[in-house]
Design a protein around this motif. Structure first.
Motif, mmCIF file in Angstrom:
data_model
loop_
_atom_site.group_PDB
_atom_site.id
_atom_site.type_symbol
_atom_site.label_atom_id
_atom_site.label_comp_id
_atom_site.label_asym_id
_atom_site.label_seq_id
_atom_site.Cartn_x
_atom_site.Cartn_y
_atom_site.Cartn_z
ATOM 1 N N GLU A 142 -23.518 42.588 25.348
ATOM 2 C CA GLU A 142 -22.720 43.041 26.484
ATOM 3 C C GLU A 142 -23.466 44.050 27.354
ATOM 4 O OE1 GLU A 142 -18.515 45.327 27.240
ATOM 5 O OE2 GLU A 142 -18.693 44.044 25.481
ATOM 6 N N GLU A 143 -24.221 44.963 26.721
ATOM 7 C CA GLU A 143 -24.931 45.977 27.507
ATOM 8 C C GLU A 143 -26.003 45.363 28.404
ATOM 9 O OE1 GLU A 143 -26.815 45.970 23.375
ATOM 10 O OE2 GLU A 143 -24.780 46.063 24.121
ATOM 11 N N ILE A 144 -26.564 44.240 27.983
ATOM 12 C CA ILE A 144 -27.544 43.555 28.831
ATOM 13 C C ILE A 144 -26.828 42.795 29.941
ATOM 14 C CG2 ILE A 144 -29.311 41.745 28.876
ATOM 15 C CD1 ILE A 144 -30.100 42.696 26.059
ATOM 16 N N VAL A 145 -25.759 42.125 29.600
ATOM 17 C CA VAL A 145 -24.986 41.384 30.597
ATOM 18 C C VAL A 145 -24.506 42.321 31.700
ATOM 19 C CG1 VAL A 145 -22.878 40.048 30.998
ATOM 20 C CG2 VAL A 145 -24.296 39.567 29.001
ATOM 21 N N SER A 146 -24.063 43.504 31.330
ATOM 22 C CA SER A 146 -23.541 44.452 32.322
ATOM 23 C C SER A 146 -24.636 44.952 33.261
ATOM 24 C CB SER A 146 -22.851 45.626 31.633
ATOM 25 O OG SER A 146 -23.790 46.396 30.918
ATOM 26 N N GLN A 147 -25.895 44.844 32.835
ATOM 27 C CA GLN A 147 -27.008 45.297 33.675
ATOM 28 C C GLN A 147 -27.564 44.204 34.580
ATOM 29 O OE1 GLN A 147 -29.878 47.097 31.080
ATOM 30 N NE2 GLN A 147 -28.504 48.745 30.486
ATOM 31 N N ILE A 148 -27.168 42.978 34.338
ATOM 32 C CA ILE A 148 -27.621 41.877 35.195
ATOM 33 C C ILE A 148 -26.869 41.983 36.516
ATOM 34 C CG2 ILE A 148 -27.740 39.372 35.478
ATOM 35 C CD1 ILE A 148 -27.953 39.147 32.435
ATOM 36 N N LYS A 149 -27.619 42.109 37.578
ATOM 37 C CA LYS A 149 -27.026 42.343 38.899
ATOM 38 C C LYS A 149 -26.745 41.042 39.649
ATOM 39 C CE LYS A 149 -27.742 46.837 38.577
ATOM 40 N NZ LYS A 149 -26.930 47.501 37.629
ATOM 41 N N LEU A 150 -26.138 40.108 38.939
ATOM 42 C CA LEU A 150 -25.786 38.816 39.527
ATOM 43 C C LEU A 150 -24.366 38.463 39.125
ATOM 44 C CD1 LEU A 150 -28.983 36.770 38.589
ATOM 45 C CD2 LEU A 150 -28.361 37.532 40.874
ATOM 46 N N PRO A 151 -23.693 37.640 39.933
ATOM 47 C CA PRO A 151 -22.384 37.141 39.504
ATOM 48 C C PRO A 151 -22.555 36.350 38.202
ATOM 49 C CG PRO A 151 -22.802 36.587 41.814
ATOM 50 C CD PRO A 151 -24.074 37.148 41.247
ATOM 51 N N PRO A 152 -21.582 36.406 37.305
ATOM 52 C CA PRO A 152 -21.715 35.741 36.002
ATOM 53 C C PRO A 152 -22.130 34.276 36.074
ATOM 54 C CG PRO A 152 -19.746 37.088 36.049
ATOM 55 C CD PRO A 152 -20.312 37.100 37.437
ATOM 56 N N LYS A 153 -21.565 33.527 36.996
ATOM 57 C CA LYS A 153 -21.892 32.094 37.100
ATOM 58 C C LYS A 153 -23.369 31.909 37.469
ATOM 59 C CE LYS A 153 -20.135 27.803 39.031
ATOM 60 N NZ LYS A 153 -19.141 27.170 39.879
ATOM 61 N N ARG A 154 -23.856 32.712 38.406
ATOM 62 C CA ARG A 154 -25.266 32.614 38.820
ATOM 63 C C ARG A 154 -26.190 33.072 37.692
ATOM 64 N NH1 ARG A 154 -29.299 30.244 39.849
ATOM 65 N NH2 ARG A 154 -30.982 31.259 40.930
ATOM 66 N N ALA A 155 -25.798 34.130 36.983
ATOM 67 C CA ALA A 155 -26.605 34.622 35.864
ATOM 68 C C ALA A 155 -26.722 33.543 34.789
ATOM 69 C CB ALA A 155 -25.991 35.895 35.288
ATOM 70 N N LYS A 156 -25.612 32.877 34.480
ATOM 71 C CA LYS A 156 -25.632 31.818 33.477
ATOM 72 C C LYS A 156 -26.560 30.690 33.901
ATOM 73 C CE LYS A 156 -22.707 28.487 31.103
ATOM 74 N NZ LYS A 156 -21.388 27.912 30.961
ATOM 75 N N GLN A 157 -26.482 30.290 35.175
ATOM 76 C CA GLN A 157 -27.328 29.215 35.692
ATOM 77 C C GLN A 157 -28.801 29.610 35.617
ATOM 78 O OE1 GLN A 157 -26.525 26.121 36.522
ATOM 79 N NE2 GLN A 157 -28.586 25.558 37.165
ATOM 80 N N MET A 158 -29.091 30.836 36.003
ATOM 81 C CA MET A 158 -30.469 31.309 36.006
ATOM 82 C C MET A 158 -31.050 31.369 34.591
ATOM 83 S SD MET A 158 -31.542 34.588 38.145
ATOM 84 C CE MET A 158 -33.178 35.188 38.167
ATOM 85 N N ILE A 159 -30.271 31.847 33.645
ATOM 86 C CA ILE A 159 -30.719 31.911 32.250
ATOM 87 C C ILE A 159 -30.951 30.503 31.710
ATOM 88 C CG2 ILE A 159 -29.979 32.513 29.908
ATOM 89 C CD1 ILE A 159 -28.565 34.983 31.267
ATOM 90 N N MET A 160 -30.063 29.595 32.032
ATOM 91 C CA MET A 160 -30.203 28.214 31.567
ATOM 92 C C MET A 160 -31.447 27.569 32.173
ATOM 93 S SD MET A 160 -28.690 26.400 29.463
ATOM 94 C CE MET A 160 -28.223 24.799 28.952
ATOM 95 N N GLU A 161 -31.691 27.806 33.458
ATOM 96 C CA GLU A 161 -32.877 27.259 34.105
ATOM 97 C C GLU A 161 -34.146 27.769 33.419
ATOM 98 O OE1 GLU A 161 -32.531 28.314 38.240
ATOM 99 O OE2 GLU A 161 -30.995 26.784 38.603
#
Length: 86
Positions: free
Chosen positions: A10-29
């Protein structure tokens, strides 16, 4: 078919400065790119993981300058298949 769930703290997710959907897509890519580069997955598998058709996936790879795997024989078969379609 077995699936794998990846948890990000959670502490890493909260530091990602992207909307959750975009962050998920970027991580998957990023995951798919690394697996593909290492020869662990095929372009067909990568395209499926990213919900793309294979042509879009190969265009995605070209855009980020990742060489497409394949043998010259595969290219010849692809060209013959395209000629039949066109």
């Amino acid at each position: 078919m077995q699936s794998v769930l990846i948890e990000i703290p959670e502490e890493i997710v909260s530091q990602i400065k992207l909307p959750p959907k975009r962050a998920k897509q970027m991580i998957m890519e990023e995951l798919v790119i690394r697996l593909y580069q290492q020869g662990i997955i095929t372009s067909a598998q990568g395209s499926r993981m990213l919900n793309m058709d294979r042509f879009s996936f190969e265009r995605f790879l070209a855009k980020i300058e990742i060489p497409i795997h394949g043998e010259p024989d595969d290219l010849e078969k692809d060209i013959k298949n395209l000629e039949q379609v066109l």
